[in-house]
Design a protein around this motif. Structure first.
Motif, PDB file in Angstrom:
ATOM      1  N   ASN A 198      -7.383   6.076  -6.239  1.00 23.33           N
ATOM      2  CA  ASN A 198      -7.170   5.289  -5.033  1.00 23.33           C
ATOM      3  C   ASN A 198      -8.259   5.653  -4.034  1.00 23.33           C
ATOM      4  N   ARG A 226      -5.641   1.177  -5.659  1.00 18.31           N
ATOM      5  CA  ARG A 226      -5.545   0.592  -4.323  1.00 18.31           C
ATOM      6  C   ARG A 226      -6.663   1.045  -3.392  1.00 18.31           C
ATOM      7  N   VAL A 228       0.844  -1.197   0.000  1.00 15.20           N
ATOM      8  CA  VAL A 228       0.000   0.000   0.000  1.00 15.20           C
ATOM      9  C   VAL A 228       0.878   1.246   0.000  1.00 15.20           C
TER      10      VAL A 228
END
Ligand SMILES: NC(=O)c1ccc[n+]([C@@H]2O[C@H](COP(=O)([O-])OP(=O)(O)OC[C@H]3O[C@@H](n4cnc5c(N)ncnc54)[C@H](O)[C@@H]3O)[C@@H](O)[C@H]2O)c1
Length: 457
Positions: free
Chosen positions: A134, A161, A29
């Protein structure tokens, strides 16, 4: 325990010890986040869900502390009045949107923050990912297995993500437990006793709000226990395999001796121990009371309303892939708030009774006891960290907004896999209560379960 399992656990401890001692783990991450930390301009963020969490933790606090690093480009909520108040409270001049689709399309943030009601997280997470941004989502990632799978599919397809904000991992004593579990002092971890007590103030508050309905929060096994199951998954470093649970509503809801609709104007307020006057808190009045006309939502609902359909006591047994067994319970009407935890190992026991709030004395430290078999008892004192959730909220946000590449030796930043594995325990427990049978976590989504050493988000 088979020789293979013992070996795997030894490898896990050895790997973890070297990890803590030397080379710092680079979290995937953090790698994703570094995409925007390299930019020279501010990170553009938009937030959907301007309730108390959105306004505070991810609104005003972010604006105040990280103003030189981030820029709010949009705020969205379905409650027009709350949205207008949030803009003023956070102190931004960005556009506001009743329609989050419009915000995503027009504001084009780098990062979308989702702080809406739990059962709606998946909608915005998926929209954000599909639009190429994201996403940060508050816990719980979502409330059922179908929505969970849809999120995982969207993340895989997007190449972007999803970060789930598990602030509990960042508190100093939980980090210390993580470290102690990896230094070999209690030998091989075999079982965990974990019992969480919500008191008659905080516990009761879940029964006043939208959380009181399964359809909105997925029961406290998902809404609240996602924190606790994430801690277990992180401490144990293995995936939960099978879950069996009991749960019942026998204190709040229809069990109450009398009931009203809201505490305001209730005819039983003189004799009800749960009477709570929301009008004494200006911020809550501005957020909720003044905006009831837009959505009919009452923040000070009666804890004895008959529509409450979540459990108020829960007991869960979990078997992990690495054979560690967990006994977990959640009680929502305790005289004090905190938890007891014990890690049982082949060489000893690590235990703590963490008092988060108690009527007789304000706790200022957390004590952890390490007792070795045929050996000694050692007390480890962890002073309380300042700030929300034992300092966890600040440390979490520093990692997210200030220094995404900050070393993460304790694996505290969490991604979609962690978000999923924690809610899947709660969802499995809820399904088990409803079916009366054990539930295999593998049957809920397509995430392959792993025995140990996952080390990923
Ligand atoms: N990590 C933590 O410790 C922590 C603490 C508190 C809350 N939370 C999480 O933060 C989230 C928000 O909780 P809260 O306490 O701020 O609740 P809240 O009720 O104050 O806020 C929720 C907001 O979502 C809005 N909303 C509801 N449905 C929506 C929809 N379909 N689309 C857009 N907006 C919608 C509501 O109007 C409200 O403004 C929850 O997921 C909760 O679990 C996490």
């Amino acid at each position: 325990m088979t020789e293979d399992q013992k070996q795997s656990r030894r490898n896990f401890i050895a790997t973890s010890v070297s990890l803590l001692a030397g080379s710092f783990f680079v979290h995937p991450v953090a790698e994703a986040l570094s995409l925007w930390s390299e930019k020279t301009e501010k990170m553009k963020i938009a937030l959907v869900g301007t309730g108390i969490r959105g306004c505070g933790m991810f609104g005003r606090d972010v604006k105040r502390v990280y103003d030189d690093l981030v820029e709010f480009v949009g705020l969205s909520d379905i409650n027009e009045g709350r949205l207008a108040y949030a803009k003023e409270f956070i102190g931004v001049d960005c556009p506001t949107f009743l329609d989050a689709d419009q915000m995503i399309a027009e504001a084009k943030p780098d990062l979308l923050i989702v702080t809406t009601m739990d059962s709606t997280h998946h909608e915005y997470i998926i929209k954000g990912l599909n639009a190429g941004m994201n996403v940060i989502s508050e816990k719980p990632m979502t409330t059922d297995e179908a929505k969970c799978q849809a999120i995982l599919d969207a993340e895989r397809a997007s190449g972007k993500r999803l970060i789930v904000t598990f602030n509990y991992r960042y508190s100093p004593h939980r980090q210390k437990l993580f470290e102690l579990l990896r230094d070999g002092s209690i030998g091989d971890l075999t079982s965990v006793d974990f019992h969480w007590y919500l008191d008659v103030y905080h516990g009761a508050d879940y029964f006043r709000r939208w959380h009181r309905k399964k359809e909105f929060g997925g029961t406290l096994l998902v809404h609240k226990s996602t924190h606790h199951f994430d801690l277990l998954n992180w401490w144990i470093d293995s995936d939960p395999e099978e879950v069996f649970a009991y749960g019942k509503l026998e204190f709040y809801g229809k069990n109450g001796p009398f009931r009203g609709t809201t505490c305001r104007g209730c005819e039983f307020k003189e004799k009800c121990n749960f009477h709570w006057d929301i009008t004494r808190n200006e911020h809550l009045v501005n957020l909720y009371v003044k905006n009831e006309s837009y959505d009919g939502y009452h923040r000070d609902g009666c804890v004895f309303r008959e529509d409450i359909d979540i459990y108020d006591k829960m007991a869960v047994q979990i078997k992990y892939k690495n054979e560690v067994q967990v006994s977990y319970s959640l009680t929502t009407y305790s005289p004090y708030e905190g938890y007891r935890i014990a890690f049982n190992g082949t060489k000893g026991r690590l235990e703590a009774w963490i008092k988060e709030r108690q009527p007789w004395e304000e706790p200022s430290q957390d004590d952890i006891y390490l007792t070795t078999n045929f050996g000694e008892r050692k007390k480890i004192v962890i002073p309380h960290g300042g700030g929300g959730h034992g300092g966890g909220d600040t440390r979490l946000k520093d990692k997210l907004f200030k220094d995404p590449n900050m070393a993460d030796p304790y694996r505290q930043s969490a991604g979609s896999r962690d978000g999923a594995m924690s809610i899947l325990v709660g969802i499995a427990a809820r399904n088990s209560i409803e079916s009366g049978r054990p539930v295999r976590v593998q049957d809920l989504t397509d995430i392959p379960l792993e025995e140990s050493g996952r080390g990923q988000g």
